[in-house]
Enzyme design. Structure first.
Site, PDB file in Angstrom:
ATOM      1  N   ASP A  14       0.777  -1.299   0.071  1.00  0.00           N
ATOM      2  CA  ASP A  14      -0.046   0.026   0.168  1.00  0.00           C
ATOM      3  C   ASP A  14       0.843   1.289  -0.123  1.00  0.00           C
ATOM      4  O   ASP A  14       0.698   2.123   0.786  1.00  0.00           O
ATOM      5  CB  ASP A  14      -0.786   0.073   1.285  1.00  0.00           C
ATOM      6  CG  ASP A  14      -1.566  -1.396   1.635  1.00  0.00           C
ATOM      7  OD1 ASP A  14      -2.011  -1.970   0.601  1.00  0.00           O
ATOM      8  OD2 ASP A  14      -1.710  -1.609   2.740  1.00  0.00           O
ATOM      9  N   GLU A 194     -11.456  -0.488  -3.663  1.00  0.00           N
ATOM     10  CA  GLU A 194     -10.511   0.047  -2.522  1.00  0.00           C
ATOM     11  C   GLU A 194      -9.191   0.816  -2.986  1.00  0.00           C
ATOM     12  O   GLU A 194      -9.007   1.026  -4.100  1.00  0.00           O
ATOM     13  CB  GLU A 194     -10.286  -1.049  -1.383  1.00  0.00           C
ATOM     14  CG  GLU A 194      -9.137  -2.138  -1.935  1.00  0.00           C
ATOM     15  CD  GLU A 194      -8.838  -3.178  -1.123  1.00  0.00           C
ATOM     16  OE1 GLU A 194      -9.645  -3.408  -0.042  1.00  0.00           O
ATOM     17  OE2 GLU A 194      -7.833  -3.723  -1.100  1.00  0.00           O
ATOM     18  N   ARG A 291       4.429  -8.165  -0.423  1.00  0.00           N
ATOM     19  CA  ARG A 291       3.973  -7.382  -1.500  1.00  0.00           C
ATOM     20  C   ARG A 291       4.876  -6.316  -1.486  1.00  0.00           C
ATOM     21  O   ARG A 291       5.013  -5.349  -0.411  1.00  0.00           O
ATOM     22  CB  ARG A 291       2.481  -6.811  -0.933  1.00  0.00           C
ATOM     23  CG  ARG A 291       1.373  -7.880  -1.084  1.00  0.00           C
ATOM     24  CD  ARG A 291       0.109  -7.309  -0.668  1.00  0.00           C
ATOM     25  NE  ARG A 291       0.182  -7.304   0.607  1.00  0.00           N
ATOM     26  CZ  ARG A 291      -1.134  -6.583   1.379  1.00  0.00           C
ATOM     27  NH1 ARG A 291      -2.057  -6.220   0.567  1.00  0.00           N
ATOM     28  NH2 ARG A 291      -0.978  -6.489   2.530  1.00  0.00           N
TER      29      ARG A 291
END
Length: 316
Positions: A14, A194, A291
């Site tokens: 993110d 999102e 990630r």
């Protein structure tokens, strides 16, 4: 255009990069432990991976911000710094994973890495439900808050909402829903819209967002509206029928998503996103730490639309 190492910063999901007027690039992201907020800064974008990661806030042992600290973003609003993030009251799956609400911290120091951060509390919206992934932008004299939230009356985990702001931690007026998961590529594993991010180019304002589960199905979709239109009128927004960025098995890049936008030293637009370099995930994808933050240039076509291409293969 400069080639950046890929991954750019490892085990940071993110990702959010801000180029501020003080000449520094600022970076924040979700850490694998989901227990703190970190900031790092550097004069040159390429130096961010080696910059010191400074912890500016840690979650308390109990209370509404005591678990699963997700997706922070750093914004400079009216002369002060703000960190937006989502948090839950418990990490226990038995309590329900989707218990997050949105919160804000404030810092009035010139350097947010060394200043004191004050908790401004929860940011309340129109429904008391799962909410996360807030971003902020300024457009045509108004400040807006854009985020993802579940509507208990609709199928799915989260939709995208937009509202004006009364101040950096208070919404103004009734939020409007801009998008909900409805297309096949938005409803793989989970029904999700999102991670919205905003970029303006030419006569359009764009919102990218992420869809589906956080495994190989995760991908980036696109909304756009005329920059002169009423952004709080959902009818002004158009939605791409296909994702603009998705898994590329040939390059071993899986689940690219939850992006932000920044610019290089020459002011050229860059996509900042995370992706894994393997398909097979052991256990819950949410707790897989790999990630990694990645960067790639954005190309604008003759129609003024963003062309992201495919996620490039690791080069280091």
């Amino acid at each position: 255009m400069q080639d950046y190492p890929n991954p750019f910063i490892e085990q940071r999901a993110d990702p959010f990069i801000l180029r501020h007027s003080d000449g520094y690039y600022y970076f924040t992201a979700s850490v694998p432990e989901y227990d703190r907020l970190e900031l790092r800064r550097a004069r040159n974008l390429a130096d961010l991976p080696q910059a010191e990661a400074v912890v500016v806030w840690r979650k308390p042992l109990q209370g509404p911000m005591s678990a699963l600290i997700w997706a922070p973003e750093l914004h400079f609003i009216d002369g002060k710094w703000y960190l937006y993030f989502a948090a839950a009251h418990s990490p226990d799956i038995a309590d329900g994973l989707f218990q997050h609400r949105m919160f804000a911290l404030e810092c009035d120091s010139a350097n947010p890495l060394s200043g004191e951060w004050q908790e401004k509390g929860r940011i309340y919206s129109h429904i008391d439900s799962f909410s996360l992934d807030a971003t902020h932008f300024f457009h045509r004299g108004k400040r807006y808050y854009l985020w993802a939230q579940k509507d208990p009356a609709l199928r799915g985990n989260s939709n995208l909402y937009l509202a004006e702001m009364e101040n950096p931690w208070t919404l103004k007026g009734q939020p409007v829903m801009l998008s909900k998961p409805e297309l096949p590529w938005e409803t793989q594993g989970f029904w999700v819209n999102e991670g919205p991010a905003v970029i303006v180019h030419g006569q359009r304002i764009f919102i990218s967002y992420s869809a589906s589960a956080t495994d190989e199905n995760y991908c980036i979709g696109l909304l756009w509206a005329d920059i002169a239109g009423d952004l709080t009128d959902a009818a002004q927004w158009h939605k791409a029928s296909q994702p603009i960025f998705r898994t590329c098995a040939r390059n071993r890049q899986f689940g690219p998503g939850h992006n932000s936008f920044t610019v290089d030293q020459q002011g050229r637009d860059l996509l900042v996103y995370h992706a894994r370099n393997y398909r097979e995930i052991e256990g819950d994808p949410l707790y897989d730490p790999n990630r990694h933050t990645r960067i790639k240039p954005i190309i604008w076509d003759e129609e003024g639309m963003p062309v992201l291409g495919e996620p490039p293969a690791d080069n280091r």
